[in-house]
Each structure stands twice: as C-alpha cells, then as structure tokens.
Design a protein around this motif. Sequence first.
Motif, mmCIF file in Angstrom:
data_model
loop_
_atom_site.group_PDB
_atom_site.id
_atom_site.type_symbol
_atom_site.label_atom_id
_atom_site.label_comp_id
_atom_site.label_asym_id
_atom_site.label_seq_id
_atom_site.Cartn_x
_atom_site.Cartn_y
_atom_site.Cartn_z
ATOM 1 N N LYS A 133 0.843 -1.203 0.000
ATOM 2 C CA LYS A 133 0.000 0.000 0.000
ATOM 3 C C LYS A 133 0.875 1.249 0.000
ATOM 4 N N GLY A 134 1.757 1.325 -0.970
ATOM 5 C CA GLY A 134 2.705 2.445 -1.020
ATOM 6 C C GLY A 134 2.031 3.765 -1.334
ATOM 7 N N GLU A 135 2.685 4.830 -0.911
ATOM 8 C CA GLU A 135 2.210 6.158 -1.289
ATOM 9 C C GLU A 135 2.641 6.415 -2.733
ATOM 10 N N LEU A 136 2.100 7.470 -3.303
ATOM 11 C CA LEU A 136 2.446 7.809 -4.684
ATOM 12 C C LEU A 136 3.814 8.484 -4.750
ATOM 13 N N TRP A 137 4.516 8.249 -5.858
ATOM 14 C CA TRP A 137 5.808 8.893 -6.133
ATOM 15 C C TRP A 137 5.640 9.861 -7.285
ATOM 16 N N LEU A 138 6.156 11.071 -7.093
ATOM 17 C CA LEU A 138 6.096 12.099 -8.114
ATOM 18 C C LEU A 138 7.300 13.014 -7.958
ATOM 19 N N PRO A 139 8.265 13.060 -8.827
ATOM 20 C CA PRO A 139 8.365 12.300 -10.063
ATOM 21 C C PRO A 139 8.192 10.790 -9.827
ATOM 22 N N PRO A 140 7.577 10.168 -10.848
ATOM 23 C CA PRO A 140 7.350 8.735 -10.728
ATOM 24 C C PRO A 140 8.638 7.942 -10.889
ATOM 25 N N ARG A 141 8.592 6.694 -10.476
ATOM 26 C CA ARG A 141 9.699 5.761 -10.720
ATOM 27 C C ARG A 141 9.090 4.476 -11.261
ATOM 28 N N ALA A 142 9.778 3.861 -12.176
ATOM 29 C CA ALA A 142 9.254 2.609 -12.726
ATOM 30 C C ALA A 142 9.406 1.476 -11.708
ATOM 31 N N ASP A 143 10.483 1.545 -10.912
ATOM 32 C CA ASP A 143 10.788 0.464 -9.973
ATOM 33 C C ASP A 143 10.802 1.004 -8.542
ATOM 34 N N CYS A 144 10.303 0.202 -7.602
ATOM 35 C CA CYS A 144 10.280 0.616 -6.202
ATOM 36 C C CYS A 144 11.702 0.569 -5.638
ATOM 37 N N PRO A 145 12.165 1.654 -4.986
ATOM 38 C CA PRO A 145 13.524 1.643 -4.440
ATOM 39 C C PRO A 145 13.673 0.737 -3.215
ATOM 40 N N ASP A 146 12.551 0.319 -2.634
ATOM 41 C CA ASP A 146 12.615 -0.488 -1.407
ATOM 42 C C ASP A 146 12.568 -1.999 -1.673
ATOM 43 N N CYS A 147 11.803 -2.413 -2.719
ATOM 44 C CA CYS A 147 11.708 -3.858 -2.999
ATOM 45 C C CYS A 147 12.131 -4.197 -4.421
ATOM 46 N N HIS A 148 12.363 -3.165 -5.236
ATOM 47 C CA HIS A 148 12.880 -3.324 -6.605
ATOM 48 C C HIS A 148 11.871 -3.909 -7.582
ATOM 49 N N GLN A 149 10.624 -4.022 -7.159
ATOM 50 C CA GLN A 149 9.602 -4.551 -8.056
ATOM 51 C C GLN A 149 8.966 -3.406 -8.850
ATOM 52 N N PRO A 150 8.388 -3.723 -10.024
ATOM 53 C CA PRO A 150 7.756 -2.658 -10.823
ATOM 54 C C PRO A 150 6.624 -1.980 -10.043
ATOM 55 N N MET A 151 6.530 -0.669 -10.183
ATOM 56 C CA MET A 151 5.425 0.067 -9.563
ATOM 57 C C MET A 151 4.258 0.128 -10.563
ATOM 58 N N VAL A 152 3.088 0.557 -10.102
ATOM 59 C CA VAL A 152 1.947 0.678 -11.022
ATOM 60 C C VAL A 152 1.572 2.158 -11.166
ATOM 61 N N TRP A 153 0.997 2.483 -12.326
ATOM 62 C CA TRP A 153 0.621 3.874 -12.621
ATOM 63 C C TRP A 153 -0.762 4.191 -12.070
ATOM 64 N N GLU A 154 -0.912 5.455 -11.704
ATOM 65 C CA GLU A 154 -2.209 5.900 -11.210
ATOM 66 C C GLU A 154 -2.352 7.384 -11.537
ATOM 67 N N GLU A 155 -3.513 7.766 -12.033
ATOM 68 C CA GLU A 155 -3.711 9.194 -12.315
ATOM 69 C C GLU A 155 -4.167 9.919 -11.054
ATOM 70 N N ILE A 156 -3.600 11.082 -10.798
ATOM 71 C CA ILE A 156 -4.084 11.930 -9.706
ATOM 72 C C ILE A 156 -5.124 12.868 -10.311
ATOM 73 N N LYS A 157 -6.365 12.693 -9.910
ATOM 74 C CA LYS A 157 -7.447 13.497 -10.503
ATOM 75 C C LYS A 157 -7.479 14.890 -9.873
ATOM 76 N N ASN A 158 -7.718 15.892 -10.682
ATOM 77 C CA ASN A 158 -7.807 17.285 -10.201
ATOM 78 C C ASN A 158 -6.735 17.611 -9.169
ATOM 79 N N PRO A 159 -5.478 17.514 -9.547
ATOM 80 C CA PRO A 159 -4.402 17.646 -8.557
ATOM 81 C C PRO A 159 -4.383 19.031 -7.897
ATOM 82 N N ALA A 160 -4.414 19.012 -6.588
ATOM 83 C CA ALA A 160 -4.360 20.261 -5.820
ATOM 84 C C ALA A 160 -3.523 20.018 -4.580
ATOM 85 N N GLY A 161 -2.715 21.001 -4.225
ATOM 86 C CA GLY A 161 -1.864 20.840 -3.045
ATOM 87 C C GLY A 161 -1.527 22.187 -2.446
ATOM 88 N N GLU A 162 -0.413 22.229 -1.740
ATOM 89 C CA GLU A 162 -0.004 23.493 -1.149
ATOM 90 C C GLU A 162 1.494 23.712 -1.329
#
Lengths: 173, 467
Positions: A70-99
């Motif tokens: 249940k990893g958090e999102l990475w942005l910039p994205p990475r193709a591979d997880c730095p902790d387990c080295h397995q491929p990550m999956v893509w997800e769109e962030i809808k209506n991105p808003a932050g601070e």
Amino acid sequence: MNETVKLNTTKTKVTKEGNVWVIDLPRFSGDSGTHHHTLGLLTPYFAGLTEGKLMATRCVNDNCPISRGKGELWLPPRADCPDCHQPMVWEEIKNPAGEIFSYTFVERGGMGLEIECPYYQIDVLLPGVCTIVKSYLSTRNRKIRIGDKVKAKFRTGLDATNTCLDLYWELGG
Amino acid sequence: MIKFGKGNLRIPKWTRPVYAVAGGMTDFRKKYPEKKLEELTMMAFRMMLEENDLKMDPLEIKSLINFACYGEFADHFQDQLLCEAKVHDYLGLDLLFNIGVKTGGATGGSTILSAASMVASGMADCCLALGWERMDEVITWTGNYYISTAACKDFETRLARNYASYYAPMARRFQEMYGVDERVRAEIAVKNRGYACNSPFSQQPGKHTIEEVLAGEIVSDPLRFLECCAMSVGSAAMLLCTEELAYKLTDKPVKLYTAGGSHTLRTGDRRPMEIPLLPHETAGDYEKLYKDMEKQKGRWPGFESFGATRFAAWLCYRMAGINNPIEDLDLIETHDAFTISDLQTYGDVGLTLYGDEQEYVRSGDCYLKNPKTGKQGKCPSNLSGGLLGSMHAVGATGIFSATEIMWQLQGKYDKFHGDPKMWQRFGKKKPADWESLQIQNNPKKGCYVSHAGVGSHVTVGVLEKAW
C-alpha cells in the motif's frame, strides 16, 4: 511585466520507439549535435501531461518492507520501487491540488532557460504523495507564502513542450 | 521512510592509520589566462612537495608516491574528458596508476577519502590527492547552466538552469521553519569574506557590512549576490601516507579520519526518517523539534537539513573518537557555497542542536575572536575565507579546506598567509592591516565538510595533531 509567466521555448521533438518517447536535446548545432534522450518507462508521465493528466506511480508489492502493498504515490514517478525493486503501477491523480511547501522567486536563470524570468519556482506538497514536486507557478505579480493552495495546470495539444514544463500551477484551491 | 539494515551503519575500520603531511595550492581567480590547467596543478604539487618543511628532498618525496587520486567536478568546463591523464603525465607520475573522482561539489573531499582508503588498505604507502577546476572558459551564465545540469535533467534542470535556485527553496523553508533573521545569513557572508582578506589565495575578499549584503541584488530569492560563492580557477593538493612514513617526513604529522554520506539528488524526493543521533545527542533533545515540524508539515531531513552531512559526521566522529564536537573540535571549515549551507551545516555536524543554528552563529563561537566575549570562539569556522571569500574551484575545494585545517593544526597559518612573498607570488600586496588568523591555545582537532549538489554527496573529515 505580464502577470502570467510565459515560456520561450519550442516544442521538443519526440520520436516514438514502441511505447517509449525519445526526445531531442540539441547540444550544438544540427542533427549531429543532438542527443536523443529516452524517457524510457516514465513515458506515461510526460505523455500524460500533454493530455492534461498527472500520472504517478505506487508500489503494490505485498512483500515490500516499506509499502507492504500500500505504497504512497511517487512524483516524479519511478518505474521500480527503491525499497523492494519490483515494478510500480501507474495511477492518475485526478484534479491535482496541493499546497506550497517552499518556493523561490527566480530573478536570474542560467543560459538557455526556457521560462521567462522572473517567476516563482515552487515545491508542492500533494496529499497521498510521499515526495514533494518541484515545478513553477503561472502567476508572478503576487506575493506568495508557504502553505498557499495551488492547483495543477497543463500545456496540452499544440501548446505542449513534451517536457516537464508541461506541468505548472496556479494559485487557488 | 528510510530504514537502515544491519550492515548499513557499520563504522569504517581502516586496516592502518592514515596521515596528512603536506598541502599545496594555487591562488584562486575568476580568470587565470596566465597558465594552462596542468601548469596550475604543478603549482599546487610543487608547493606541497617543497614548502611544507618536509625532511626530505622534494624529488625524493615524489619518489615515495605510489598512487594518485584526482578530483575534477565537470568535464564540461574545459570540454576535456579524462583530464586526469593529462595532469598525471604533466606532473611526471607515469606509469603509476591514478583514478579520477567525481562527486559534484564534494569531489575534493571524496578525492581525499579515496586517497586515504588507498593508504588505509595497503594499496599505497604514499598517495597524492590533487584536485582542480577551470571555470573561466565560458561566461558565468553558461557556467551556471553547466553546474545546474547536476540537477535532474528530466524533472529539475529545465526549471531554472541555475543552482542557486535549488538552494533557495531550502533557504526559504529553513528561514520560515526556524524563524531565521536574514541578518544572520548576511553576517556569515561578512565574516567569511572578511577572513578572506588575510589570505593571499583568496578570490573575493571584502570588508562588507550586513547592510551591504542585504542591499545586494537577488540571484534567487532570498539569496543575494554576496551570499553566493563565485566560479573559480585553481588547484589544491594534499599528500597522505602511512604512520611510519609520516614521522620520517615531518615533525608535525596530522592524523586523518574521513567518511561520507549520500542523499537523493532531488530534494523533494527525500523521505522522512528519524534523526541519526551523534554521540552527544539524546532522543529527548529533539522531542520538541519533532512536534514543531509536525505543525509546519515538516520532516527530517526535509529541505532544512542535509541528511548526507549528518550521516558522514555520524560515521566520522565515531572513527575519530569525537564525543562532543563543540568540545572536541578546535575549528572547522564548512562548505559555505551559500550562506544558507553554512548555517544549515552547524546542526548537521552537531556543533549545535538542529533548530538552534541561528543562535549558534549569534553566540559568536564561530568567530576566531568572539564578538560577544572578546575571546577565541569555541570552534571558529572558515578562517580560510571559505567558499564565499576564497574559492570554489570545485574539484579542489575539499582539498583546500582540509589543507587549511592541517596548516592551522601545524601552526602554519602565518607561514602560508602572512609572508609578503606569498602575496607577491600571486601578484598581490600583503595588506597593511593584515591580521593573523592562527588559532591559539594548542589546537588538536579540526573538521572539514565537503558537500555536493543540494547534499547529494558529503564527506566529513577530522584532522588530529599527532605529535
């Protein structure tokens, strides 16, 4: 000075190699002086920007010692997880808003800067994202503060540069 | 969250001790058309061999060298790959082996770390660490672009093409998190550029005022011109060797310990972790800081601190037996590429607790003469003039910092900075108001920090008087 920051760049040439974007980065004059730089497995991020989508990656490996599936999102994205080295999956962030987490008002850039100075370079804190995104603000005539709300904007279609500059932010929730 | 495994926190254990015995450098300039790069490295090499009171003939010492480590930050600046080969040949060290070291702004420190490892492991008995940078072939703003390509080309470089713009958000965040008065940052620029006035090696000495710094043009808000180091041309060298050789070569050998740390190139990618505690710190020291960070959505190391510096100090202090840096260290050279990086570093290396950096500078303990007490500060910093006042010929910088610490421990500040002939050598006149910045009261240990990127690579070294 215009209120809105403008880019002084031309569209970056893209060559498609299967699903991958290879972009042209001219170093010195002519085709022979151009680097053909692959965006590799991060192509969905850059292609996504040109379609008005902010794409991030997430580790879903149950055996990952950090994400536990249940990893958090990475942005910039990475193709591979730095902790387990397995491929990550893509997800769109809808209506991105932050601070705004931090910022600087860039008065002088280096040679070849494609953003018209001065402008605000901002670092954006987004909910659910474990990293802090560096980008820029469209507005430049207002004082800003850490904690100000921002929402994502995109350069799409004919306006797209096919680079990270296709993501920018404007003030407001 | 970064979590360490069993092996990750191993303290380096060298097979045999390493000593620094001699150093040399050029002066540092914005432009140096008088000499080619190899000729500049020869100046540093000769000073190292000939002017450190070594007890052998210079060529006899050269004949003891059996390995060379060379530091150069960027091939771009000279448009020359494998410059190491040209320098090595020019110094007359063929057929000995040499390696080039590249870790951004920390290149000089990493070059010493590599050379020390050669001696510690037995690969070499006597190893040269020499670095350089020639940044005058292109105009400043092209130079800025070259340096900014050390940021991530896909996600960062296009956003400024100027490295100050990657430090500035850290300065902004640090300033707001800890309520820093910008006069404190300006004070750092005034202090270090002022110290540079006493060094014949310095590129931009100046007796400035806080008001002058604050009135300066902004490069990238909040950093102003006098808060940023300049581009430099020059070279620095240091000779490392075994214990046996050290005592044969000099009456004033200096023992060396060094270790490094790395952290992501993109500041925004830094995931939070618990603060690795230095020997004198307890978890209780930071209870309030963690609560304050929560209120401001802060995290450690975040934008405020350099995890790589803390990690390098964490390792190096344990190697060197530093139990409390403010008590055990007599002086330090920080990597003050910007005023903010100097300020941030005081917490990272534990001269004060995180969050108290501003108060540390205000205490006056970072001065040779504490303005508050009139006595010597507890740990004067950047008596060399630092990067702000003296130089940042990147590949040479960590070697310059370490050499200045070594000369201070050997009591040779005046020899290298106060001799009118040294000033004449570089076409300068010794100032009438020249002051000795030789640290008094028998200094025993000094520290230097060599730092890259926005903290992507950092080495911390401790030098210890061994006679």
